[in-house]
Design a protein around this motif. Sequence first.
Motif, PDB file in Angstrom:
ATOM      1  N   PHE A 127       1.012  -1.338  -0.080  1.00  0.00           N
ATOM      2  CA  PHE A 127       0.038   0.584  -0.181  1.00  0.00           C
ATOM      3  C   PHE A 127       1.483   1.546  -0.454  1.00  0.00           C
ATOM      4  O   PHE A 127       0.293   2.476  -0.525  1.00  0.00           O
ATOM      5  N   GLY A 128       1.676   1.201   1.154  1.00  0.00           N
ATOM      6  CA  GLY A 128       2.821   2.332   0.763  1.00  0.00           C
ATOM      7  C   GLY A 128       3.559   2.472  -0.388  1.00  0.00           C
ATOM      8  O   GLY A 128       3.699   3.740  -0.918  1.00  0.00           O
ATOM      9  N   ALA A 129       3.983   1.979  -1.165  1.00  0.00           N
ATOM     10  CA  ALA A 129       4.254   1.827  -2.557  1.00  0.00           C
ATOM     11  C   ALA A 129       3.923   3.125  -3.522  1.00  0.00           C
ATOM     12  O   ALA A 129       4.278   3.402  -4.274  1.00  0.00           O
ATOM     13  N   LEU A 130       1.771   2.075  -3.392  1.00  0.00           N
ATOM     14  CA  LEU A 130       1.067   2.720  -4.051  1.00  0.00           C
ATOM     15  C   LEU A 130       1.015   4.136  -3.559  1.00  0.00           C
ATOM     16  O   LEU A 130       0.577   4.622  -4.735  1.00  0.00           O
ATOM     17  N   LEU A 131       0.867   4.178  -2.821  1.00  0.00           N
ATOM     18  CA  LEU A 131       0.848   5.152  -2.626  1.00  0.00           C
ATOM     19  C   LEU A 131       1.524   6.718  -2.935  1.00  0.00           C
ATOM     20  O   LEU A 131       1.275   7.356  -2.949  1.00  0.00           O
ATOM     21  N   ALA A 132       2.944   6.210  -2.933  1.00  0.00           N
ATOM     22  CA  ALA A 132       3.898   7.248  -2.995  1.00  0.00           C
ATOM     23  C   ALA A 132       4.593   7.217  -4.612  1.00  0.00           C
ATOM     24  O   ALA A 132       4.644   8.039  -5.289  1.00  0.00           O
ATOM     25  N   ALA A 133       3.585   5.691  -5.528  1.00  0.00           N
ATOM     26  CA  ALA A 133       4.846   5.909  -6.782  1.00  0.00           C
ATOM     27  C   ALA A 133       3.922   7.163  -7.844  1.00  0.00           C
ATOM     28  O   ALA A 133       4.430   7.335  -8.553  1.00  0.00           O
ATOM     29  N   ARG A 134       2.413   7.769  -7.286  1.00  0.00           N
ATOM     30  CA  ARG A 134       2.510   9.436  -7.773  1.00  0.00           C
ATOM     31  C   ARG A 134       1.863   9.874  -6.866  1.00  0.00           C
ATOM     32  O   ARG A 134       0.492   9.131  -6.336  1.00  0.00           O
ATOM     33  N   ASN A 135       1.094  11.434  -7.015  1.00  0.00           N
ATOM     34  CA  ASN A 135       0.956  12.389  -6.457  1.00  0.00           C
ATOM     35  C   ASN A 135       0.041  12.558  -6.823  1.00  0.00           C
ATOM     36  O   ASN A 135      -0.203  12.857  -7.632  1.00  0.00           O
ATOM     37  N   GLN A 136      -1.320  12.188  -5.773  1.00  0.00           N
ATOM     38  CA  GLN A 136      -3.008  11.812  -6.863  1.00  0.00           C
ATOM     39  C   GLN A 136      -3.536  12.052  -5.293  1.00  0.00           C
ATOM     40  O   GLN A 136      -3.312  11.886  -4.083  1.00  0.00           O
ATOM     41  N   GLN A 137      -5.258  12.719  -5.618  1.00  0.00           N
ATOM     42  CA  GLN A 137      -5.967  12.898  -4.695  1.00  0.00           C
ATOM     43  C   GLN A 137      -6.040  11.368  -3.696  1.00  0.00           C
ATOM     44  O   GLN A 137      -6.074   9.935  -5.019  1.00  0.00           O
ATOM     45  N   VAL A 138      -6.533  10.790  -2.639  1.00  0.00           N
ATOM     46  CA  VAL A 138      -6.056   9.950  -2.187  1.00  0.00           C
ATOM     47  C   VAL A 138      -7.438   8.673  -2.577  1.00  0.00           C
ATOM     48  O   VAL A 138      -7.557   8.040  -3.151  1.00  0.00           O
ATOM     49  N   LYS A 139      -8.737   9.638  -2.939  1.00  0.00           N
ATOM     50  CA  LYS A 139     -10.321   8.466  -3.215  1.00  0.00           C
ATOM     51  C   LYS A 139     -10.304   8.345  -3.934  1.00  0.00           C
ATOM     52  O   LYS A 139     -10.534   6.861  -4.774  1.00  0.00           O
ATOM     53  N   GLY A 140      -9.053   8.933  -5.754  1.00  0.00           N
ATOM     54  CA  GLY A 140      -8.887   8.974  -6.952  1.00  0.00           C
ATOM     55  C   GLY A 140      -8.295   7.388  -6.631  1.00  0.00           C
ATOM     56  O   GLY A 140      -7.826   6.321  -7.150  1.00  0.00           O
ATOM     57  N   LEU A 141      -7.754   7.478  -5.505  1.00  0.00           N
ATOM     58  CA  LEU A 141      -5.695   5.932  -5.646  1.00  0.00           C
ATOM     59  C   LEU A 141      -6.958   4.547  -5.147  1.00  0.00           C
ATOM     60  O   LEU A 141      -6.771   3.562  -6.071  1.00  0.00           O
ATOM     61  N   LEU A 142      -7.969   4.752  -4.536  1.00  0.00           N
ATOM     62  CA  LEU A 142      -8.785   4.210  -4.047  1.00  0.00           C
ATOM     63  C   LEU A 142      -9.658   3.678  -4.862  1.00  0.00           C
ATOM     64  O   LEU A 142      -9.883   1.743  -5.230  1.00  0.00           O
ATOM     65  N   THR A 177      -9.986  11.133   7.018  1.00  0.00           N
ATOM     66  CA  THR A 177      -9.179  11.105   6.100  1.00  0.00           C
ATOM     67  C   THR A 177      -9.783  12.143   4.747  1.00  0.00           C
ATOM     68  O   THR A 177     -10.975  11.428   4.772  1.00  0.00           O
ATOM     69  N   SER A 178      -9.646  13.527   4.349  1.00  0.00           N
ATOM     70  CA  SER A 178     -10.317  14.783   3.652  1.00  0.00           C
ATOM     71  C   SER A 178      -9.957  13.256   2.039  1.00  0.00           C
ATOM     72  O   SER A 178      -8.983  12.482   2.030  1.00  0.00           O
ATOM     73  N   PRO A 179     -11.593  13.575   1.385  1.00  0.00           N
ATOM     74  CA  PRO A 179     -10.790  12.715  -0.061  1.00  0.00           C
ATOM     75  C   PRO A 179     -10.052  13.093  -1.119  1.00  0.00           C
ATOM     76  O   PRO A 179      -9.014  12.651  -2.033  1.00  0.00           O
ATOM     77  N   THR A 218      -1.706  11.531  -1.762  1.00  0.00           N
ATOM     78  CA  THR A 218      -1.045  11.092  -1.676  1.00  0.00           C
ATOM     79  C   THR A 218       0.389  10.615  -1.079  1.00  0.00           C
ATOM     80  O   THR A 218       1.188  10.281  -0.346  1.00  0.00           O
ATOM     81  N   GLY A 219       1.037  11.809  -1.938  1.00  0.00           N
ATOM     82  CA  GLY A 219       2.224  11.866  -2.066  1.00  0.00           C
ATOM     83  C   GLY A 219       2.988  12.997  -0.079  1.00  0.00           C
ATOM     84  O   GLY A 219       3.577  12.995   0.335  1.00  0.00           O
ATOM     85  N   LYS A 220       1.306  13.344   0.429  1.00  0.00           N
ATOM     86  CA  LYS A 220       1.957  14.065   1.754  1.00  0.00           C
ATOM     87  C   LYS A 220       0.881  13.834   3.105  1.00  0.00           C
ATOM     88  O   LYS A 220       0.699  14.187   3.629  1.00  0.00           O
TER      89      LYS A 220
END
Length: 296
Positions: free
Chosen positions: A155-170, A193-195, A199-201
């Motif tokens: 999951f950490g690797a997915l978060l770090a792959a690119r900076n995007q809104q966390v809802k979009g990643l999910l 957590t805000s949608p 992810t990068g922050k």
Amino acid sequence: MPELPEVEALAAFLRERTVGRTVTQIGVGDIAALKTFRPPPDALVGGTVVDAGRHGKWLDLLVATSTGEPLHLVWHLSRAGWVRWSEKLATTPVRPGRSPLALRVRLDDGSGFDLTEQGTRRRLAVHVVEDPADVPQIASLGVEPLSPEFTRERFGALLAARNQQVKGLLRDQGTIAGIGNAYSDEILHAARTSPFALTGKLSDEQADVIYAAVREVLAQAVAEASGKPAAELKDAKRRGMRVHGRTGEACPGWDGVPCGDTVHEVSFADSSLQYCPTCQTGGKPLADRRLSRLLR
């Protein structure tokens, strides 16, 4: 749209009722729903159902055909599709037309199911393939969030792959398979957590909380959907939502203790998300871009 918990329950429902039965008839009611033509749907007739499973939001009926070759009937219900089971399926021939019926599967004991789709935007997709990976959308699916492969490190690797809104990643099926608009709202509410959080922050502690929420929210929803007949799953999903689809209602609190705020909404062109300002955004409402444009 049915998501991982409902699709998992539908797979179990079909597995219990179809495995060991012979397919006696396949009727196509909406040719646009059929995305493959070789092998033809009739190749399933005379075959025995071996299993029913799931790939993300896709359902998969495995059939050992009369020639001995296994085939997969796979389908995605999209936003307005559903599986309608009948112990005594109608015997009238399926004729293409404007009815909601897209596909009918009849079994040797007279039971079977219809795949239906309401509305005018036809998005239900049906494939007959030798391997589910022959469907590009299945081949490109990301990690299953309730599988052993979905580790905190992954999951950490997915978060770090690119900076995007966390809802979009999910919601990205190529990243994590099976989560849609509804359960991403529920997960982020449980994770406080805000949608729109990037992810990068996210700190390691925030990532820990979101990861735990993904596992807990989905596992609970799967448990609640388990054993329910197909006809009851939609209503059960709605009842289980804390914030999704509950705009204007009192927030029950991320921990089950009402926070005193109401559920807010952000609208988009063809969808919306729900969240609680007190629980998720430090009390600050998010800008509703569509509403803002209307008020200009």
